[in-house]
Design a protein around this motif. Sequence first.
Motif, PDB file in Angstrom:
ATOM      1  N   ASN A  12     118.675  41.808 -18.517  1.00 59.52           N
ATOM      2  CA  ASN A  12     117.346  41.601 -18.228  1.00 59.52           C
ATOM      3  C   ASN A  12     116.788  42.851 -17.318  1.00 59.52           C
ATOM      4  OD1 ASN A  12     114.878  40.368 -18.504  1.00 59.52           O
ATOM      5  ND2 ASN A  12     115.292  39.438 -16.385  1.00 59.52           N
ATOM      6  N   ARG A  13     117.787  43.224 -16.392  1.00 62.19           N
ATOM      7  CA  ARG A  13     117.634  43.996 -15.275  1.00 62.19           C
ATOM      8  C   ARG A  13     117.310  45.800 -15.647  1.00 62.19           C
ATOM      9  NH1 ARG A  13     120.406  40.737 -11.715  1.00 62.19           N
ATOM     10  NH2 ARG A  13     122.218  42.057 -12.234  1.00 62.19           N
ATOM     11  N   GLN A  14     118.251  45.861 -16.752  1.00 59.63           N
ATOM     12  CA  GLN A  14     118.459  47.005 -17.298  1.00 59.63           C
ATOM     13  C   GLN A  14     117.423  47.497 -18.270  1.00 59.63           C
ATOM     14  OE1 GLN A  14     120.423  49.732 -16.249  1.00 59.63           O
ATOM     15  NE2 GLN A  14     119.291  50.756 -18.096  1.00 59.63           N
ATOM     16  N   SER A  15     117.072  46.386 -19.061  1.00 60.05           N
ATOM     17  CA  SER A  15     115.872  46.465 -20.122  1.00 60.05           C
ATOM     18  C   SER A  15     114.590  46.649 -19.364  1.00 60.05           C
ATOM     19  CB  SER A  15     115.644  45.067 -20.881  1.00 60.05           C
ATOM     20  OG  SER A  15     116.745  44.803 -21.647  1.00 60.05           O
ATOM     21  N   ALA A  16     114.278  45.993 -18.337  1.00 64.37           N
ATOM     22  CA  ALA A  16     113.109  46.332 -17.462  1.00 64.37           C
ATOM     23  C   ALA A  16     113.119  47.753 -17.137  1.00 64.37           C
ATOM     24  CB  ALA A  16     112.994  45.346 -16.309  1.00 64.37           C
TER      25      ALA A  16
END
Length: 267
Positions: A12-16
């Motif tokens: 999730n963090r990497q996608s954002a």
Amino acid sequence: MSPIKRCILAGNRQSAKSLRGAQARVLAAADPEALHDLRVAIRRWRSLAAPWRPLDDFASIAAPLRRLKRVADLGGPLRDAEVQDALLATLAPVADAGLERWQEERAAELARQQARLLGRLQGKRLARAIRRLERRLERGVDAAPSNELLAALRRHESALAAQLRADLALGPALFAERARWHGTRLDCKRLRYLLEEYGTLLGEGRAANALAAKLAQDALGELHDVDALAETLYAAGVTALAGPLAALRRQRLARAQAALVELSAWI
């Protein structure tokens, strides 16, 4: 924290981060791959969120996911034009008034589409959607039991694999209907993203499955590019490239069929 929760939160963090970076690059006109990376970042994030959407703890992620999809859709015609230009560059040049007229008309429409996309990327709504999706996924992960998350992940993988097996069972007949094999390409993409992110949680062999899905996705995508360009030119009354495109399609169809045979050994 359980392994599945750590994995979801890291993705999730990497996608954002990837989406914000691609957004900035598109706005800065930094490089020719920025638009492609923007659309990939959105599609990958949507695919990574897909297993959790049926769960009650994740009901709130639907709205920001829809907003991201609308942005990706706005960029579709622009990315298609980039691919078409690259494809045209591989063909022998022809002097054709119809082709030149089509290119001029397309350039005007693409300029309008570019303005619409940039307006959306500069707007506050997209920034809010990114923040909301990131936070709502985090809250869902915090609230949902780990065993429920893992069960949802396995169900989603099973559903994608079952759909692909049904398509692969058709053999060459799959290619009789473009909409069907185009759906196969999208399912290959979804399965690939899922396994690349969560494969270690699902068991051994998933890396090979992800690679086979990627190769099939790429081969089907190349076939789709030829068909899309041929149909666009035909609709515009441009026939000068019909022969070269038909020959190229035969080559790409053979590669796509071979890639699906390879995929069937893994799915």
